[in-house]
Design an enzyme around this catalytic site. Structure first.
Site, PDB file in Angstrom:
ATOM      1  CG  ASP A 199      -9.368  -0.421  -2.341  1.00  0.00           C
ATOM      2  OD1 ASP A 199      -8.993   0.710  -2.691  1.00  0.00           O
ATOM      3  OD2 ASP A 199      -9.295  -0.855  -1.179  1.00  0.00           O
ATOM      4  CG  ASN A 207       1.556   2.602   3.380  1.00  0.00           C
ATOM      5  OD1 ASN A 207       2.509   2.161   2.750  1.00  0.00           O
ATOM      6  ND2 ASN A 207       0.625   3.358   2.831  1.00  0.00           N
ATOM      7  CG  HIS A 212       4.664   5.887   3.324  1.00  0.00           C
ATOM      8  ND1 HIS A 212       3.319   5.867   3.075  1.00  0.00           N
ATOM      9  CD2 HIS A 212       4.818   6.567   4.497  1.00  0.00           C
ATOM     10  CE1 HIS A 212       2.670   6.509   4.039  1.00  0.00           C
ATOM     11  NE2 HIS A 212       3.569   6.950   4.915  1.00  0.00           N
ATOM     12  CG  ASP A 216       5.545   3.867  -2.849  1.00  0.00           C
ATOM     13  OD1 ASP A 216       4.338   4.115  -2.630  1.00  0.00           O
ATOM     14  OD2 ASP A 216       6.448   4.719  -2.761  1.00  0.00           O
ATOM     15  CD  GLU A 243      -5.544   2.273  -0.639  1.00  0.00           C
ATOM     16  OE1 GLU A 243      -6.326   2.227   0.309  1.00  0.00           O
ATOM     17  OE2 GLU A 243      -4.816   3.261  -0.885  1.00  0.00           O
TER      18      GLU A 243
END
Length: 352
Positions: A199, A207, A212, A216, A243
């Site tokens: 994670d 973010n 965003h 990504d 994530e």
């Protein structure tokens, strides 16, 4: 007698006409046409004065792509190789169009002593049939091409259904199916099976700070790092959601899985990921939970993921950027212990 012969001739002509057949006869010695296929040439648009009388002139009307085949068919029958002469070919009409015809013939005066010199046969129009055959062949080619395209599209759809669209890794559904199969293999062949849940730490901050698109890019960078650890055809690397990633390591014991996890943790920490077009780059860390399954544990794949997930949250609770392992050997209540020191151990040193 003459009346009978005339009557038989008229009967023959009537039968041939009704059947759409055009009678012809060739003299194999002189090469002359002793009975013209008048109907055929009239059908091709020639007048009676224009109708040819020599075999060579007739061959001059054949399509170049069919001529050798027709000659060979005649030669085979004359040589006694075939019982009948048969051929399908195209003839050029007076207007220049190619029209399909067929010939069936036989040497009538052949015997064991003489080779025979009269080749008699019939010609008939098969253009409509050939056109239908061509149409069917064209349709079949189209169907073949469409089926090939459909197979390619189905393969692409299956790939899309099995993979995460952002990272290209296996998606959650695929992971659960393949993982369940690996658990069965572990039980059947007495292999160990390890699993890592990875994670990204404090991903929301990325973010919030950069948007965003930057998030990504970060997800893809970590996904590539995870995929780089994959043994081709053996391991499973999947995006579990958001994530979070899962790496399945068949035939891998807990100690080996911890080494893989620690190497991955260090590799991600060293990454610099571009977050905009101005060249700004940031780094992140990951927390990793590890669980190992042994034969006889009775754990399902979903339960194994949950145990690794609990180990992951212990790593998160103690400061992140750490690797934790849940011991699930032989179905015992797991003992969660820290492998990476959340303080001094941030440099990646293994605790002993």
């Amino acid at each position: 007698m003459g009346d009978d012969a005339d009557l038989n001739k008229e009967r023959l002509e009537l039968v041939l006409e009704a059947a759409g057949l055009d009678l012809w006869e060739n003299d194999l010695v002189s090469g002359q046409v002793t009975h013209k296929a008048t109907k055929t040439f009239l059908e091709l648009g020639f007048t009676e004065d224009e109708i040819v009388s020599g075999v060579q002139d007739i061959f001059g009307l054949f399509h170049p792509g069919d001529l050798d085949m027709v000659r060979q068919a005649v030669a085979d029958h004359v040589a006694g190789v075939t019982a009948q002469y048969r051929a399908e070919f195209r003839l050029r009409s007076k207007a220049g169009e190619w029209v399909w015809f067929a010939n069936y013939g036989r040497i009538m005066d052949r015997s064991s002593d003489t080779p025979g010199k009269r080749l008699i046969g019939v010609t008939f129009n098969i253009h409509d049939r050939k056109q239908k055959e061509d149409e069917i062949a064209h349709i079949n080619r189209q169907l073949t091409e469409q089926n090939k395209l459909l197979q390619e599209l189905n393969a692409a759809l299956e790939l899309l259904a099995a993979n995460d669209s952002l990272t290209g890794l296996a998606n959650r559904r695929t992971l659960m199916e393949m993982g369940a199969n690996e658990c069965k293999r572990t039980e059947r062949f007495d292999h160990t099976l390890s699993l890592m849940v990875v994670d990204i730490d404090l991903f929301k901050a990325v973010n919030d700070a950069w948007g965003h698109l930057a998030g990504d890019r970060m997800i893809c960078a970590v996904a590539q790092a995870c995929a780089a650890r994959k043994r081709s055809g053996v391991d499973i690397v999947a995006r579990f959601g958001g994530e979070e990633f899962v790496i399945v390591l068949p035939e891998t014991d807990g100690v080996s899985a911890l080494r893989v996890a620690e190497a991955l943790r260090q590799e991600v920490a060293a990454l610099r990921v571009s977050v905009n077009d101005e060249g700004v780059s940031v780094s992140v860390t990951v927390s990793i939970g590890v669980a190992t399954l042994h034969k006889g544990s009775g754990l399902s794949f979903e339960e194994l993921v949950n145990r690794a997930d609990k180990a992951l949250y212990r790593a998160k609770e103690t400061g992140r950027n750490a690797v934790y392992c849940a011991d699930v050997q032989h179905g015992c209540v797991p003992v969660v212990h820290m492998l990476i020191d959340p303080g001094e151990g941030r440099n990646g040193a293994l605790l002993t």
